[in-house]
Write an enzyme that holds these catalytic residues in place. Structure first.
Site, short mmCIF file in Angstrom:
data_model
loop_
_atom_site.label_atom_id
_atom_site.label_comp_id
_atom_site.label_asym_id
_atom_site.label_seq_id
_atom_site.Cartn_x
_atom_site.Cartn_y
_atom_site.Cartn_z
N LYS B 131 71.44 21.39 103.84
CA LYS B 131 70.06 21.80 103.54
C LYS B 131 69.52 22.64 104.70
CE LYS B 131 65.63 19.73 102.09
NZ LYS B 131 64.89 18.47 101.88
N SER B 206 62.73 18.15 97.34
CA SER B 206 62.89 19.46 97.92
C SER B 206 64.34 19.86 98.19
CB SER B 206 62.11 19.53 99.23
OG SER B 206 62.67 18.67 100.19
N SER B 230 62.93 13.47 98.32
CA SER B 230 63.57 14.80 98.29
C SER B 230 65.09 14.80 98.16
CB SER B 230 63.18 15.58 99.54
OG SER B 230 61.86 16.05 99.42
#
Lengths: 143, 550
Positions: B131, B206, B230
């Protein structure tokens, strides 16, 4: 008069800075003086003044953005207000999960060489030699 | 890959189905599942709730290792396979912000080491995506924000460093909502990621890029971060396994801070075993994070037995608590049905499942948003144009800050900073921030009490399956409401595992529903053991690969 013209110019320049330098009158004045309200009372809180929040948070929003964000943020803050109805008497706030381990939280206070100094400096948006350069912090004619 | 068209195993007909051991299985639910044909699915007769029968999920990481050890494939072969798939699917999924140029080169180096019979790490040659809010030394790390466009950190995040030390090869950085603030990945300043199950839908967020990349098999596993759901919500939306570890289990050093008292680094995989292997690699105390725990890291992989070694009632003695408040009005019936079916499957394996009540559950949501926004307003003050990232032109310092932040930060990030600034303002601290911390204590205590009565809690991850891109972008509050089932777990710092448990109607071949298992503090081992048993025995409609991969 003549002798003081340069200092009055400085004063004028200073005066122009004043509104920004003096803390604006805070809209965040609590309607009631009690520091911890009794748990059952629903307290009214002042709605956010977006222009002043932007100043505090150092975000220059356009008038259009302020217009767009205002109702959205007010709606969320209204929704936050439901927390006022929770009975929190005698409840200790939880800053985090569990407690910090006094031993592991501190590491030995010994200097180490950071090998990637150049990479770090290279990411500065503006530099002069080993220094980070930023725009003027104070106006030249102001002490 | 076999593709059955038998309707016998459809969820609404399970009454006539069999369980994993061939015993008759009876479900009481009368929920109806739409049955329709779709030309975009391989057979043309496939039905919703059932994409295809396939082999049970198995560890792709273990397979890579075995292949390398037996010299069946080289590290370059493995990497080439993944890179071809990655590039092939990227135009549709858009899960990456940056693709490594060195992955193949690193694989070549590994092959040389193998040829020299050097010892290789547990993750040798495994292609991993990271990420974009986790710092990587040799790749840009933007956190999905324009304010950090082109920024290259001077060091690797601890979790990334540990993966590399284990031999993993980082294939790229994945898309995300800016600084982790969002639930759809539409909040990225760069691109919108699509859900591999239906490219007109969001992957969740996210960590949507990481979840979509694993679902599309663009990488073997991925790192994500979870502040309020997330990792778990995108895992649920994309039909992959996601783990949010206990707060403090994995170092946060090198993770771009959003809400430091809630942030955790975790992982995604296409099987529970893969997630266990990844957690094993990244867990443990770190001098650079004072909140990382010194607790021993047990062997997570060791407790995962092969399916043939299971007893007839592998979950005998295990007690699950189904959180009543997460199955009430407002939750899609298909989601409730999938979770209840999963609970019945756990019962068929010998477990006891009871319903538990958490009356204060819904209070966690406003408390979470007050705490997260408050911490964000402080944490994100570092993005001011002075030290890194984009700087706006201005003659003086203060306007430079203001303009850099105005131009570099996106709408949702600005909103949260402003809300946090408001909540922390003099005079309002007690009314918002302190009160939210008191509610956090209430939630922590309530969860502790129920977890003293059951071993693991069960709930959905989100009230719906993946929704359409653009559907919720206009109303922040309705977006926040979707986080109700995940935020309490962060407030209490507990570990949670999400695994696919069925498909609901929608998209070309159905849309995945995830089951959330919440465990006791630092009990990831038990979650992974139970999750593995569920995964390896679950009815086959739980185990699917998205249409994009078929």
């Amino acid at each position: 008069m003549m002798a003081s013209s340069s200092s009055s110019a400085a004063l004028l320049a200073h005066a122009r800075l004043l509104p920004r330098r003096l803390p604006p009158l805070s809209p965040f004045v609590r309607p009631c003086s009690a520091s911890s309200a009794s748990s059952s009372s629903t307290r009214q809180v002042e709605p956010p003044n977006l222009a002043q929040l932007c100043d505090k948070a150092r975000i220059s929003l356009s008038a259009k953005e302020i217009e767009e964000f205002s109702p959205q943020i007010s709606k969320v803050v209204d929704w936050f207000a439901q927390l006022q109805d929770v009975d929190v008497e005698n409840i200790e706030p939880a800053i985090r999960v569990g407690a910090l381990d006094g031993k592991s939280a501190l590491r030995a206070d010994t200097p180490v060489i950071f090998e990637e100094r150049e990479t770090m400096i290279a990411s500065l948006p503006d530099r002069e030699g080993p220094y980070m350069r930023v725009p003027k912090i104070l106006k030249e004619n102001v002490e | 890959m076999a593709f059955r068209t038998s309707a016998l195993m459809l969820p609404h007909q399970v009454g006539s189905g069999v369980n994993w051991r061939g015993q008759a299985l009876k479900l009481s639910s009368k929920a109806t599942w739409a049955v329709r044909s779709s030309s975009s699915c391989p057979s043309g007769t496939v039905t919703v709730g059932y994409a295809q029968a396939q082999e049970r999920p198995s560890s792709v990481i273990r397979k890579i290792r075995e292949d390398l050890e037996n010299r069946e494939r080289s590290a370059v072969n493995v990497m080439e396979d993944y890179l071809v798939r990655l590039r092939d699917r990227e135009p549709q999924v858009q899960s990456f912000l940056h693709i490594s140029e060195k992955a193949l080169e690193e694989a070549k180096l590994l092959d040389e080491k193998i040829a020299q019979k050097a010892t290789i790490g547990p993750l040798a040659g495994v292609p991993i995506a990271v990420k974009d809010n986790l710092c990587t030394k040799d790749m840009p790390s933007t956190g999905g924000s324009k304010i950090l466009e082109g920024y290259r950190p001077p060091y690797d995040a601890t979790a990334v460093r540990k993966l590399r030390e284990g031999g993993a090869i980082i294939v790229g950085k994945t898309n995300m909502d800016e600084f982790g603030m969002g639930s759809t990945t539409e909040g990225s300043a760069y691109k919108v990621t699509a859900n591999p199950w239906d490219v007109s839908r969001v992957p969740g967020g996210s960590s949507g890029g990481s979840a979509a990349a694993v679902a599309a098999r663009q990488c073997a596993g991925a790192l994500g971060s979870d502040t309020g759901g997330s990792i778990r919500q995108p895992a649920s939306f994309c039909g992959v396994v996601g783990l949010k570890p206990t707060y403090g289990r994995v170092s946060r050093s090198g993770l771009m801070a959003y809400a430091s008292s809630l942030d955790v680094v975790g992982c995604f995989g296409s099987s529970v075993e893969d997630v266990a292997i990844l957690l094993q690699s990244i867990a443990g105390h770190d001098n650079s994070d004072s909140t990382s725990s010194t607790k021993d890291v047990p062997s997570f992989v060791e407790t995962l037995k092969p399916v043939q070694n299971f007893s007839s009632k592998p979950l005998a003695g295990v007690k699950f608590g189904l959180i009543k408040e997460t199955l009430e009005d407002g939750v899609d019936s298909s989601v409730v049905f999938a979770i209840r079916s999963a609970a019945q499957h756990l019962e068929s394996l010998g477990a006891e499942v009871i319903e538990v009540e958490l009356p204060k559950f819904s209070l966690g949501l406003p408390a979470y948003y007050v705490l997260a926004a408050s911490e964000a307003s402080s944490n994100l003050s570092r993005y001011d144009g002075a030290r890194y990232g984009n700087r706006a032109d201005a003659q003086e310092l203060i306007p430079m800050y203001g303009n850099s932040r105005a131009q570099g930060l996106g709408a949702e990030v600005k909103r949260r900073i402003l809300m946090g600034t408001y909540a922390l303002s003099a005079g309002y601290y007690d009314a918002f921030y302190k009160r939210a911390q008191q509610v956090r204590r209430i939630i922590q205590t309530d969860l502790e009490v129920v977890l003293s009565k059951v071993d693991v809690l069960l709930s959905p991850v989100a009230p719906t399956v993946a929704y359409k891109i653009g559907e919720k972008t206009d109303d922040p509050l309705s977006m926040y409401a979707g986080d109700l089932m995940t935020v309490n777990v962060n407030l209490a710092g507990l570990p949670a595992l999400v695994l696919p448990c069925g498909l609901a109607e929608g998209g070309p071949c159905g849309l995945p529903v995830g089951l959330q298992m919440v465990g006791k503090s630092f009990d990831e081992g038990e979650l992974l053991r139970l999750g593995h048993i569920f995964e390896q025995t679950a009815p086959h409609w739980c185990q699917n690969v998205p249409p994009l991969v078929q």
